[in-house]
Design an enzyme around this catalytic site. Structure first.
Site, PDB file in Angstrom:
ATOM      1  CB  SER A   1      -8.727 -33.347  11.873  1.00  0.00           C
ATOM      2  OG  SER A   1      -9.487 -34.516  11.594  1.00  0.00           O
ATOM      3  CE1 TYR A   2      -9.499 -36.597   4.064  1.00  0.00           C
ATOM      4  CE2 TYR A   2     -11.557 -35.517   3.478  1.00  0.00           C
ATOM      5  CZ  TYR A   2     -10.492 -36.334   3.142  1.00  0.00           C
ATOM      6  OH  TYR A   2     -10.430 -36.893   1.885  1.00  0.00           O
ATOM      7  CB  ALA A   3     -11.953 -29.517   6.399  1.00  0.00           C
TER       8      ALA A   3
END
Length: 249
Positions: free
Chosen positions: A151-153
Site C-alpha cells: 500500500s505504501y509503495a
C-alpha cells in the site's frame, strides 16, 4: 540565506524528516508553517523555528480535503504569499501483498497520496503568483518494490506519477515540482534499531555510504536546494537522497 523572505508549508513536520526540513529552511530565512497531528511535538518544533524566523503551527487532520484549503488560506493571510509546498506526511502499515486489504490501501492513500494532491491543488493559485516550488516525497519502497510495502509503495508511486504530470503542466507558469526519496535516521528508525539491531545492521550494510541520512543536514539541505533559485531549471525529477542505495536510470 538562500530562502530569505520565502514562505513554506511542510506537512508532517513536527518530527523526523519533516522537522529536519523545517529547521533547515528556517535557518535559511524562510517562514515555515508546520502541519501535523502531534500538538506537543509541533509546539516544540515551532519554538525551535522561531529562534531563526517566524513560523506557524497547524494541528489538523490532512486526510480531510478542506484542511489543505484552510491551511493555505491562513498562511497567505499571515504572510501574504506562498513560495514553497512540501508534502511529507504519510502513514501506512506493512503487510504481505496477499494480506494487503482495502483498509490498508485507504490508510496509505488517505494520508499520503490524496493530501499531496489536495495541497497541490489548493496551493496552485498562490504558487503561480510566486513561481513557487513543490517538493513531494517518493520512496525506495515503490521504486525498488520492497516486500510487505504494497500500500505504501502504491501510494508513493502514485505521488511520483502526479508530480510528473504537474511538472509538465505547471512548468510554463514557472512552478517547479520535484521529489525526494530519502533514507534517514528518524525517531521511528531509532526505535527499530533498538528493537532489532541485527536487522538494522543488515540494512545499513546495503547502503554504500554506510550510514543513514540526517533529517536536517542531509535531507533538509537537499530540500533547501530544491526550494531555492538554485533549482529553477530542475523539475519533474526524483532525487535519491539515500546514501546510494538505489541508482535511477
Amino acid at each position: 540565506m538562500k530562502l530569505q523572505g520565502k514562505v513554506g508549508i511542510i506537512t508532517g513536520s513536527a518530527s523526523g524528516i519533516g522537522k529536519g526540513m523545517a529547521l533547515a529552511m528556517a535557518k535559511e530565512g524562510a517562514h515555515i508553517a508546520i502541519v501535523d497531528v502531534n500538538e506537543e511535538k509541533g509546539k516544540e518544533t515551532l519554538a525551535e523555528i522561531n529562534q531563526y524566523t517566524e513560523g506557524m503551527l497547524f494541528i489538523k487532520d490532512i486526510s480531510k480535503q478542506e484542511s489543505a484549503h484552510e491551511i493555505v488560506a491562513d498562511v497567505v493571510k499571515r504572510f501574504g504569499k506562498l513560495d514553497i509546498l512540501v508534502n511529507n506526511a504519510h502513514v501506512s502499515r506493512q503487510a504481505p501483498f496477499m494480506e494487503t486489504t482495502q483498509e490498508l490501501f485507504d490508510l496509505s492513500f488517505g494520508t499520503g497520496f490524496y493530501p499531496t494532491v489536495h495541497f497541490m491543488q489548493a496551493a496552485y493559485p498562490e504558487l503561480k503568483k510566486t513561481k513557487g516550488k513543490v517538493i513531494n516525497f517518493a520512496s525506495g519502497a515503490g521504486i525498488d518494490g520492497q516486500v510487505t510495502q504494497t500500500s505504501y509503495a502504491a501510494a508513493k508511486e502514485a505521488i511520483r506519477g502526479v508530480s510528473r504530470v504537474a511538472a509538465n503542466e505547471w512548468g510554463p507558469e514557472g512552478i517547479n515540482v520535484n521529489l525526494i526519496s530519502p533514507i534517514a535516521l528518524t525517531p521511528g528508525v531509532e526505535q527499530w534499531r533498538e528493537n532489532a539491531p541485527e536487522l538494522y545492521e543488515a540494512m545499513l550494510n546495503k547502503i554504500p555510504l554506510r550510514r543513514l541520512g540526517d533529517p536536517e543536514q542531509d535531507i533538509g539541505r537537499v530540500a533547501v536546494f530544491l526550494a531555492s533559485s538554485d533549482a529553477d531549471y530542475i523539475t519533474g525529477q526524483t532525487f535519491m537522497v539515500d546514501g546510494g542505495s538505489i541508482k535511477l536510470r
